[in-house]
Enzyme design. Structure first.
Site, PDB file in Angstrom:
ATOM      1  N   LYS A  44       1.394  -4.590   1.197  1.00 35.07           N
ATOM      2  CA  LYS A  44       1.264  -5.840   0.801  1.00 35.07           C
ATOM      3  C   LYS A  44       0.402  -6.257  -0.315  1.00 35.07           C
ATOM      4  O   LYS A  44      -0.688  -5.453  -0.159  1.00 35.07           O
ATOM      5  CB  LYS A  44       1.144  -6.643   1.817  1.00 35.07           C
ATOM      6  CG  LYS A  44       1.625  -8.279   1.832  1.00 35.07           C
ATOM      7  CD  LYS A  44       1.393  -9.129   2.989  1.00 35.07           C
ATOM      8  CE  LYS A  44       2.058 -10.459   2.852  1.00 35.07           C
ATOM      9  NZ  LYS A  44       1.734 -10.980   1.600  1.00 35.07           N
ATOM     10  N   GLY A  71       3.014 -16.745  -1.165  1.00 31.69           N
ATOM     11  CA  GLY A  71       1.766 -17.274  -1.976  1.00 31.69           C
ATOM     12  C   GLY A  71       0.546 -15.982  -1.701  1.00 31.69           C
ATOM     13  O   GLY A  71      -0.428 -16.247  -1.785  1.00 31.69           O
ATOM     14  N   CYS A 128       0.629 -12.965 -10.862  1.00 27.69           N
ATOM     15  CA  CYS A 128      -0.397 -13.869 -10.230  1.00 27.69           C
ATOM     16  C   CYS A 128      -0.721 -15.100 -11.310  1.00 27.69           C
ATOM     17  O   CYS A 128      -0.849 -14.438 -12.480  1.00 27.69           O
ATOM     18  CB  CYS A 128      -1.583 -13.194  -9.824  1.00 27.69           C
ATOM     19  SG  CYS A 128      -1.400 -12.066  -8.635  1.00 27.69           S
ATOM     20  N   LYS A 163       3.064  -3.997 -12.543  1.00 28.74           N
ATOM     21  CA  LYS A 163       4.147  -4.300 -12.058  1.00 28.74           C
ATOM     22  C   LYS A 163       4.628  -5.819 -13.218  1.00 28.74           C
ATOM     23  O   LYS A 163       3.995  -6.634 -12.917  1.00 28.74           O
ATOM     24  CB  LYS A 163       4.123  -5.020 -10.415  1.00 28.74           C
ATOM     25  CG  LYS A 163       5.469  -5.572  -9.985  1.00 28.74           C
ATOM     26  CD  LYS A 163       5.380  -5.508  -8.337  1.00 28.74           C
ATOM     27  CE  LYS A 163       6.728  -5.906  -7.858  1.00 28.74           C
ATOM     28  NZ  LYS A 163       6.603  -5.949  -6.316  1.00 28.74           N
ATOM     29  N   ILE A 189      11.897  -5.103 -11.294  1.00 22.02           N
ATOM     30  CA  ILE A 189      11.295  -6.287 -11.576  1.00 22.02           C
ATOM     31  C   ILE A 189      10.857  -6.998 -10.362  1.00 22.02           C
ATOM     32  O   ILE A 189      11.004  -6.817  -9.342  1.00 22.02           O
ATOM     33  CB  ILE A 189      12.451  -7.297 -12.356  1.00 22.02           C
ATOM     34  CG1 ILE A 189      13.454  -7.397 -11.173  1.00 22.02           C
ATOM     35  CG2 ILE A 189      12.785  -6.743 -13.521  1.00 22.02           C
ATOM     36  CD1 ILE A 189      14.472  -8.510 -11.667  1.00 22.02           C
ATOM     37  N   GLY A 241      14.858  -4.723  -7.391  1.00 22.77           N
ATOM     38  CA  GLY A 241      15.511  -5.771  -7.590  1.00 22.77           C
ATOM     39  C   GLY A 241      16.706  -5.533  -6.760  1.00 22.77           C
ATOM     40  O   GLY A 241      17.853  -5.160  -7.532  1.00 22.77           O
TER      41      GLY A 241
END
Length: 300
Positions: A44, A71, A128, A163, A189, A241
């Site tokens: 993560k 978030g 981000c 990414k 993606i 994706g």
């Protein structure tokens, strides 16, 4: 029969990993999936300090997919290095750490901290919002993509994967910008920006109003973008994706992906990753493919 692939100088036993944010850092899925079987485990997102994430509700189902506005909630690099890396090192798999930040300095701090940690690759999440540039994502401006890539590369001891965000007009421009900045690989993606409105409550389904759309609904867009990027750059690509099964994964590989990541499918089928690995092996046996590299980018 060879299923090994080389990703920026790192050899993976097979091309299958899971997508960041859909697997925790491995422990949550350990009772379902033998992590030793995966080509890599992608963690993560990890930031320089703990992030609380967005207010709830932050997940909503959609037709053929889901919206999330988590978030990038995470405990920060200190807890991650102390808790999650030692857990993953128990397994015979490569470790890819997903890095997030709000400023270039945030990214650099995490990249530097990971320099002496036993991890194999860094995946830089440039979807981000860049707080110093009014909140536009790093990945939506080619100059910002090249600059953040150069900055991460200058401080990284591991190969760097950028990414890419699909929320752009031309994905090849972003892919070329990452390559120009020195990226060792790219992954794509990330999620598409979407919205859902609750007609009964007459309000947004997500507290954040918008969220990232993932799941089978986005796969045709993802395959198209991977194909375009594969024909625009020379660095290896991790395709993702909407992958639910081995046939989906093979589409990405044939389009030019060296490796693939399974994301949303993990939520409704925790065995998805190993089923994809087995399915690719079955396909190769059935079609007399001796080396998976024969399939990478085979569709022109």
């Amino acid at each position: 029969m060879n299923m090994k692939v080389n990703l920026a100088g790192v050899e993976l036993k097979n091309p299958v990993m899971e997508a960041s944010g859909t697997f925790g850092s491995g422990a949550e899925y350990g009772e379902f999936v033998d992590l030793n079987r995966l080509g890599a485990v992608v963690t993560k997102g990890v930031a320089n300090v703990p992030w609380p994430g967005n207010p709830t509700p932050r997940i909503a189902e959609t037709c053929g997919g889901m919206l999330n506005a988590i978030g990038l909630q995470n405990p920060g690099i200190d807890v991650f290095a102390r808790r999650d890396i030692p857990f993953l090192k128990k397994y015979d798999t490569k470790i890819v750490v997903n890095v997030c930040g709000k400023t270039t300095e945030d990214y650099i701090e995490v990249v530097e901290r990971l320099g002496d940690e036993p991890v194999d690759l860094l995946e830089i999440n440039i979807s981000c919002p860049n707080v110093k540039e009014g909140g536009i994502a790093f990945g939506q401006d080619p100059k910002a993509v090249e600059a953040i890539t150069k900055a991460c590369k200058a401080h990284a001891k591991q190969p760097v994967i950028m990414k890419l965000s699909p929320n752009v007009t031309d994905i090849t421009i972003m892919a070329k910008a990452a390559e120009a900045g020195g990226a060792d690989a790219i992954s794509l993606i990330n999620t598409l920006t979407g919205m859902k409105i609750d007609v009964n409550r007459r309000t947004f389904a997500l507290a954040n109003k918008t969220g990232g759309l993932s799941g089978p609904a986005i796969k045709p867009v993802a395959v198209r973008m991977v194909y375009q990027a594969a024909n625009a750059v020379k660095v290896p690509i991790i395709g993702m994706g909407g992958i639910q099964n081995s046939e989906d994964a093979l589409e990405f590989i044939l389009a030019g992906a060296t490796a693939v990541a399974v994301g949303t499918a993990n939520f409704n089928n925790p065995y998805a990753t190993v089923e994809v690995i087995d399915g690719i092996r079955d396909y190769m046996e059935k079609n007399g493919v001796q080396d998976i590299r024969e399939l990478i980018g085979a569709v022109r």
